[in-house]
Design an enzyme around this catalytic site. Structure first.
Site, PDB file in Angstrom:
ATOM      1  N   HIS A   1      -2.058   1.320   3.493  1.00 13.19           N
ATOM      2  CA  HIS A   1      -0.967   0.881   2.609  1.00 13.19           C
ATOM      3  C   HIS A   1      -0.927  -0.639   2.435  1.00 13.19           C
ATOM      4  O   HIS A   1      -0.276  -1.145   1.534  1.00 13.19           O
ATOM      5  CB  HIS A   1       0.389   1.404   3.114  1.00 13.19           C
ATOM      6  CG  HIS A   1       0.952   0.684   4.304  1.00 13.19           C
ATOM      7  ND1 HIS A   1       0.854   1.172   5.592  1.00 13.19           N
ATOM      8  CD2 HIS A   1       1.635  -0.472   4.418  1.00 13.19           C
ATOM      9  CE1 HIS A   1       1.468   0.349   6.425  1.00 13.19           C
ATOM     10  NE2 HIS A   1       1.947  -0.666   5.728  1.00 13.19           N
TER      11      HIS A   1
ATOM     12  N   ASP B   1      -3.567   6.707   6.802  1.00 11.92           N
ATOM     13  CA  ASP B   1      -3.170   5.312   6.591  1.00 11.92           C
ATOM     14  C   ASP B   1      -4.088   4.335   7.318  1.00 11.92           C
ATOM     15  O   ASP B   1      -3.647   3.339   7.875  1.00 11.92           O
ATOM     16  CB  ASP B   1      -1.712   5.086   7.013  1.00 11.92           C
ATOM     17  CG  ASP B   1      -1.138   3.797   6.425  1.00 11.92           C
ATOM     18  OD1 ASP B   1      -1.675   3.321   5.406  1.00 11.92           O
ATOM     19  OD2 ASP B   1      -0.160   3.258   6.994  1.00 11.92           O
TER      20      ASP B   1
ATOM     21  N   SER C   1       1.978  -4.502   9.986  1.00 13.69           N
ATOM     22  CA  SER C   1       1.162  -3.341   9.621  1.00 13.69           C
ATOM     23  C   SER C   1      -0.321  -3.676   9.634  1.00 13.69           C
ATOM     24  O   SER C   1      -0.755  -4.641   8.998  1.00 13.69           O
ATOM     25  CB  SER C   1       1.551  -2.835   8.232  1.00 13.69           C
ATOM     26  OG  SER C   1       2.849  -2.295   8.242  1.00 13.69           O
TER      27      SER C   1
END
Length: 484
Positions: A122, A152, A227
């Protein structure tokens, strides 16, 4: 009451004097030893961070985003058409949709001296350009090698020599709840930010973030921008990729999630070789075992994964696996739940032989199966509804499955009885029954029509418990009904 405030002040004064004297008192040998232990712990964390941070990078992306078509719908309003005619708006030129550039950022970590970097999908999804900032603040363009949206995970690469610092990968299966972990990343663009916490839980699934979930939960602070960054153990090994946070405010609230590095390893190998991930497929509908199902299937305890359906012409169908089997192991590994089995099967390379241990009729059985490749339409389930009929003891009605209804609801070639109306708050509603589902077994006996259903119910008498096998679209599952 008049003496209360002076007494409080006097007590506070004596307490302050006590703290002052305590601070001036010599440190005992035991206290010094304890401080030394704390000092060594702090230096240990610092040492891990110093070795790891050179391999942690800041990832910045830019992507093109389409804009709304500003066509001045204001002039299409009936108010203007009433006074100026229906073609009034044509006098005003319409603006074409304008594209705009959108920036995003995240983290990543280097896994090879040649410049391979792992991050989250993402972070880099649909990016036109990917730019990596190294620990020495040098900016380098990166290219996407491959990505896997379902887990992901993404793999990117930079060309910056052949001697880049690398983070070693650990073993996330060996990680224990309560162990110290360290998160490094770039939250809110603040490069090389370090947070420390513990492993709060393992095997978190059904969080609703990714299609394949087996998260490590941690209280090490993870914020937007973390992230893709590494979650490290105290040996400086990567045990997870920081992926998401649970928050009602958008900021840190004590719960963060990381993708286990053992899951990432298998994905990384396929991304390096093929640029995409091909998942394994067994071809069964499965469900977790609860206490009611355990009793109904004669299990000593509620463990394992129940096979509620074996899909025709699937790898499971070509093996000895049967509906009603309870899978407890895969390749020598004890299985925790449905998500655990699903994740492990998906990571097996197609055409590889796997060994299952199942419980059938109270006995363990070993089954060999050749894992297939997951179909492109995997997971699509048809939806259906039903008409009303009569109500039964457990709060729902039945309806005969006619050829017309079978065609309408996608049950061609199947036999059974349709679920009609389901009363709110009834045992059927509590068990999750819905109109349009197809009941194919009652108490392990096949029912093809209403007549057979009534015969089975007569055998059951006034029993307050029923075991159903219910189909919904392509798959079926077992449901236990308990009368109130």
């Amino acid at each position: 009451m008049q003496n209360t405030i002076p007494l409080q002040r006097t007590a506070l004064l004596f307490f302050s004097m006590f703290l002052l004297l305590a601070s001036l008192a010599p440190v005992s040998a035991s206290t010094a030893d304890e401080i030394e232990v704390l000092s060594k712990s702090a230096k240990a964390f610092s040492s891990v961070v110093k070795k790891a941070t050179p391999a942690v990078v800041h990832v910045e992306v830019e992507k093109t985003v389409g804009a709304t078509n500003y066509n001045f719908d204001f002039f299409n309003n009936p108010f203007f058409e009433r006074f100026f005619g229906p073609d009034f708006h044509r006098q005003f030129p319409q603006q074409q949709p304008r594209e705009r550039k959108q920036q995003g950022q995240g983290s990543g970590f280097i896994i090879s001296k040649e410049g391979l970097i792992l991050t989250n999908n993402h972070v880099v999804a649909d990016a036109d350009t990917i730019r990596v900032t190294l620990s020495d603040n040098k900016k380098v363009e990166a290219k996407l090698i491959g990505s896997d949206p379902q887990s992901d995970v993404a793999l990117i690469k930079i060309d910056n020599g052949n001697n880049l610092p690398v983070l070693p990968m650990g073993d996330s299966d060996e990680l224990e709840v309560g162990e110290w972990v360290i998160a490094i990343g770039n939250p809110f663009g603040l490069n090389q930010t370090v947070t420390v916490g513990v492993v709060s839980a393992k095997g978190r699934s059904r969080v609703g973030i990714n299609e394949y979930e087996n998260f490590i939960q941690t209280d090490a602070a993870i914020n937007p921008g973390n992230s893709g960054g590494p979650l490290l153990n105290i040996h400086g090994e990567v045990v997870g990729i920081n992926s998401a946070l649970f928050s009602r405010t958008g900021g840190y609230m004590g719960i963060g999630f990381a993708i286990p590095i053992n899951m990432v390893k298998a994905i990384n190998d396929q991304l390096q070789e093929h640029g995409k991930v091909t998942r394994g497929w067994l071809g069964v509908a499965i469900q977790d075992i609860d206490e009611d199902l355990a009793k109904s299937f004669g299990l000593k305890e509620a463990r394992g994964i129940l096979v509620s359906e074996v899909q025709k012409d699937s790898p499971a169908d070509r093996s000895e696996l049967q509906r009603g089997d309870v899978i407890i192991e895969l390749n020598g590994i004890a299985l925790q739940n449905v998500s655990d089995l699903r994740n492990r099967i998906a990571l097996i390379v197609p055409k590889t032989e796997a060994e299952l241990v199942v419980i059938r009729d109270g006995k363990e059985k070993y089954i060999q199966v050749v894992i297939g490749e997951q179909p492109a339409d995997f997971g699509r389930v048809a939806q259906s509804s039903s008409d009303r009929d009569f109500l039964e003891k457990f709060g729902f009605s039945f309806q005969e499955l006619t050829p017309e209804l079978a065609e309408q609801f996608g049950y061609e070639g199947e036999q059974g009885v349709l679920v009609g109306d389901v009363q709110p708050g009834s045992p059927a509603a509590t068990a999750g029954l819905k109109p349009g589902q197809l009941i194919q077994e009652v108490n392990k006996e096949t029912v093809a029509n209403l007549g057979e259903l009534q015969n089975v119910l007569k055998k059951a008498g006034n029993a307050d418990r029923m075991l159903l096998r219910v189909r919904s679209g392509q798959f079926s599952q077992y449901v236990v009904l308990v009368a109130k």
